[in-house]
Design an enzyme around this catalytic site. Structure first.
Site, mmCIF file in Angstrom:
data_model
loop_
_atom_site.group_PDB
_atom_site.id
_atom_site.type_symbol
_atom_site.label_atom_id
_atom_site.label_comp_id
_atom_site.label_asym_id
_atom_site.label_seq_id
_atom_site.Cartn_x
_atom_site.Cartn_y
_atom_site.Cartn_z
ATOM 1 N N CYS A 35 -10.168 -13.126 -17.733
ATOM 2 C CA CYS A 35 -9.348 -12.310 -16.848
ATOM 3 C C CYS A 35 -10.070 -10.982 -16.610
ATOM 4 O O CYS A 35 -11.176 -10.756 -17.114
ATOM 5 C CB CYS A 35 -7.965 -12.070 -17.457
ATOM 6 S SG CYS A 35 -7.960 -10.965 -18.894
ATOM 7 N N CYS B 235 -8.948 -10.185 -26.064
ATOM 8 C CA CYS B 235 -8.089 -10.008 -24.890
ATOM 9 C C CYS B 235 -6.700 -10.592 -25.160
ATOM 10 O O CYS B 235 -6.575 -11.716 -25.662
ATOM 11 C CB CYS B 235 -8.710 -10.667 -23.670
ATOM 12 S SG CYS B 235 -7.757 -10.393 -22.156
ATOM 13 N N CYS C 200 -4.534 11.993 -21.115
ATOM 14 C CA CYS C 200 -4.296 13.256 -20.420
ATOM 15 C C CYS C 200 -2.813 13.436 -20.119
ATOM 16 O O CYS C 200 -2.038 12.480 -20.103
ATOM 17 C CB CYS C 200 -5.061 13.301 -19.102
ATOM 18 S SG CYS C 200 -6.848 13.322 -19.269
ATOM 19 N N ASP D 155 -8.790 0.051 -5.606
ATOM 20 C CA ASP D 155 -9.925 0.945 -5.811
ATOM 21 C C ASP D 155 -9.864 1.692 -7.141
ATOM 22 O O ASP D 155 -10.513 2.708 -7.311
ATOM 23 C CB ASP D 155 -10.021 1.957 -4.658
ATOM 24 C CG ASP D 155 -8.790 2.858 -4.553
ATOM 25 O OD1 ASP D 155 -7.858 2.702 -5.376
ATOM 26 O OD2 ASP D 155 -8.756 3.712 -3.643
ATOM 27 N N ASP E 178 0.865 -1.189 0.000
ATOM 28 C CA ASP E 178 0.000 0.000 0.000
ATOM 29 C C ASP E 178 0.893 1.227 0.000
ATOM 30 O O ASP E 178 1.946 1.239 0.639
ATOM 31 C CB ASP E 178 -0.942 0.030 1.213
ATOM 32 C CG ASP E 178 -2.137 0.950 0.983
ATOM 33 O OD1 ASP E 178 -3.247 0.444 0.774
ATOM 34 O OD2 ASP E 178 -1.945 2.185 0.996
ATOM 35 N N ASN F 262 -9.970 6.743 8.143
ATOM 36 C CA ASN F 262 -9.848 5.297 7.941
ATOM 37 C C ASN F 262 -10.283 4.501 9.159
ATOM 38 O O ASN F 262 -10.591 3.307 9.058
ATOM 39 C CB ASN F 262 -8.392 4.920 7.623
ATOM 40 C CG ASN F 262 -7.837 5.590 6.390
ATOM 41 O OD1 ASN F 262 -6.724 6.095 6.405
ATOM 42 N ND2 ASN F 262 -8.614 5.609 5.311
ATOM 43 N N LEU F 263 -10.298 5.138 10.319
ATOM 44 C CA LEU F 263 -10.503 4.407 11.571
ATOM 45 C C LEU F 263 -11.904 3.828 11.704
ATOM 46 O O LEU F 263 -12.113 2.855 12.431
ATOM 47 C CB LEU F 263 -10.192 5.314 12.765
ATOM 48 C CG LEU F 263 -8.762 5.868 12.810
ATOM 49 C CD1 LEU F 263 -8.592 6.786 14.019
ATOM 50 C CD2 LEU F 263 -7.738 4.743 12.836
ATOM 51 N N LYS G 193 -0.042 2.570 5.916
ATOM 52 C CA LYS G 193 -1.086 1.570 6.128
ATOM 53 C C LYS G 193 -0.537 0.149 6.126
ATOM 54 O O LYS G 193 -0.935 -0.689 6.950
ATOM 55 C CB LYS G 193 -2.163 1.700 5.045
ATOM 56 C CG LYS G 193 -3.044 2.930 5.158
ATOM 57 C CD LYS G 193 -4.097 2.930 4.057
ATOM 58 C CE LYS G 193 -5.034 4.126 4.174
ATOM 59 N NZ LYS G 193 -6.041 4.137 3.095
#
Length: 400
Positions: free
Chosen positions: A171, A256, A190, A130, A62, A70-71, A86
């Site tokens: 996949c 793919c 970009c 994420d 991470d 986050n807690l 983290k």
């Protein structure tokens, strides 16, 4: 009990209830190697469950530090962890759960700072990510190295678990639709400043859904390590709002690129990220009887060029490690655009080292001659996760 499955009394006491399961092999779990990418709310649950299950060796990746927000969602973090990496905090808490755990802390961005040797080291890779870009990278690496990976995603009351094992199954890329690719391609087109801005923010999550999806991911790891049928080429969608959960089958996309089978890899124990490029080149030429190029698995920025005044400045860093302030020209303040490099050929200097070119330790480089390709693992950097008795966490990248 079969002698091959015998375990020490100390282990037997901790995992006695598991041993009552007739097919359970605690020894297999204790010897397993799992790479967990992401130590947020979802990654916390995965790491917690793997520690409870007695998985013996983890590597946790991470790039971020713990924030107070986050807690409320991360079971392994505490107030005193604010501002600390983290991955480091998750590893410490996992060791407290299971002191027999050996764990490596990898503080960095998986796209830039984690050598592909860690993927080859792992029996199973778990993604607690994420964003699409990171998933695409992990998917490509796992496909190329023949590693199964278990992806998880959460959003408020919903979540999904998916397993991928190409070329046998679909996949991650096979699951992406036109809208997904449009967003990815917009980001790629970009400048780095715009892409960096677009990456800010996060997905709203709750600890309840994170616990459900993280538990299912850990369960898939257990099944894979025991050779059981697992959720591969399929997904399990959890709808916590209406409890309308269901499974999804993903067909292999004919377009793919990740279904030709794993690539061969040569483990080069005498080469490392500090070896001169020329040594790596000669090894590739020896393996293939000649060499056209050495390809990288990640984007390297060789230089930044100002769009306004044309000033060019050498950088040699992974794209994700180029600092935001460096994307403004020091002369005129204009936006700088990168000169990307994806491979080394005879026209580029070979007196540098992979580390000096911006590549991480224990990486795998791809020697290419015509259509023939072989990986060269810079195994001189290889290391095993740190046992619980040695608390000297080592970072692969500095957190700014």
């Amino acid at each position: 009990m079969n002698a091959s499955l015998a375990i020490t009394p100390a282990v037997d006491e901790r995992f006695a209830r598991f041993d009552q399961i007739n097919w359970w092999n605690q020894r297999r779990l204790s010897q397993a190697r799992v790479l967990v990418i992401g130590a947020g709310a979802l990654g916390n649950e995965v790491v917690k469950n793997l520690a409870l299950l007695g998985v013996g060796r983890l590597a946790i990746v991470d790039r971020d530090c713990v924030e107070r927000s986050n807690l409320s969602r991360s079971v392994l973090f505490r107030e005193a962890d604010a501002g600390r990496p983290k991955a480091e905090c998750a590893a410490r808490a996992a060791r407290e759960i299971y002191p027999g755990l050996a764990v490596e802390v990898l503080v960095g961005n998986v796209l830039a700072d984690v050598g592909l040797g860690w993927f080859r080291w792992a029996d199973v890779v778990v993604g607690a990510l994420d964003n699409r870009e990171a998933r695409l990278f992990v998917n490509g690496v796992c496909a190329r190295l023949g590693r199964v990976w278990i992806d998880g995603g959460i959003d408020v009351f919903q979540g999904v678990v998916r397993g991928f094992s190409p070329p046998k199954t679909a996949c991650y890329e096979c699951t992406m639709g036109e809208a997904d690719w449009k967003l990815v391609n917009q980001r790629r087109s970009c400048g780095l400043l715009a892409a960096r801005a677009a990456s800010l923010g996060g997905t709203p999550t709750t600890p309840t859904v994170a616990s459900v999806i993280g538990a299912l991911q850990a369960q898939e790891v257990v099944k894979l390590l025991h050779g059981m049928e697992a959720l591969l080429g399929e997904g399990y969608v959890f709808d916590g709002a209406h409890y309308q959960s269901y499974r999804v089958n993903y067909p292999v996309s004919p377009d793919c690129p990740w279904h030709e089978g794993a690539s061969a890899v040569e483990q080069a124990d005498d080469l490392s990220s500090d070896s001169p490029w020329n040594d790596v080149w000669l090894r590739g030429a020896s393996l293939l009887g000649g060499l056209d190029a050495i390809d990288f698995s990640r984007e390297i920025v060789a230089a930044l060029r100002c769009r306004d005044c044309g000033r060019r400045r050498e950088v040699w860093a992974a794209a994700e490690n180029v600092k935001t302030e460096d994307l403004r020209c020091r002369e005129c303040g204009g936006e700088c655009w990168p000169d990307f490099i994806h491979s080394l050929d005879e026209t580029l200097p070979r007196d540098r080292t992979p580390r000096e070119a911006g590549l991480p330790p224990w990486d795998i480089l791809w020697a290419r001659r015509g259509e023939r390709i072989i990986g060269i693992e810079l195994a001189g950097d290889a290391r095993e996760p740190t046992p619980a008795t040695e608390r000297n966490e080592r970072h692969v990248a500095q957190v700014n």
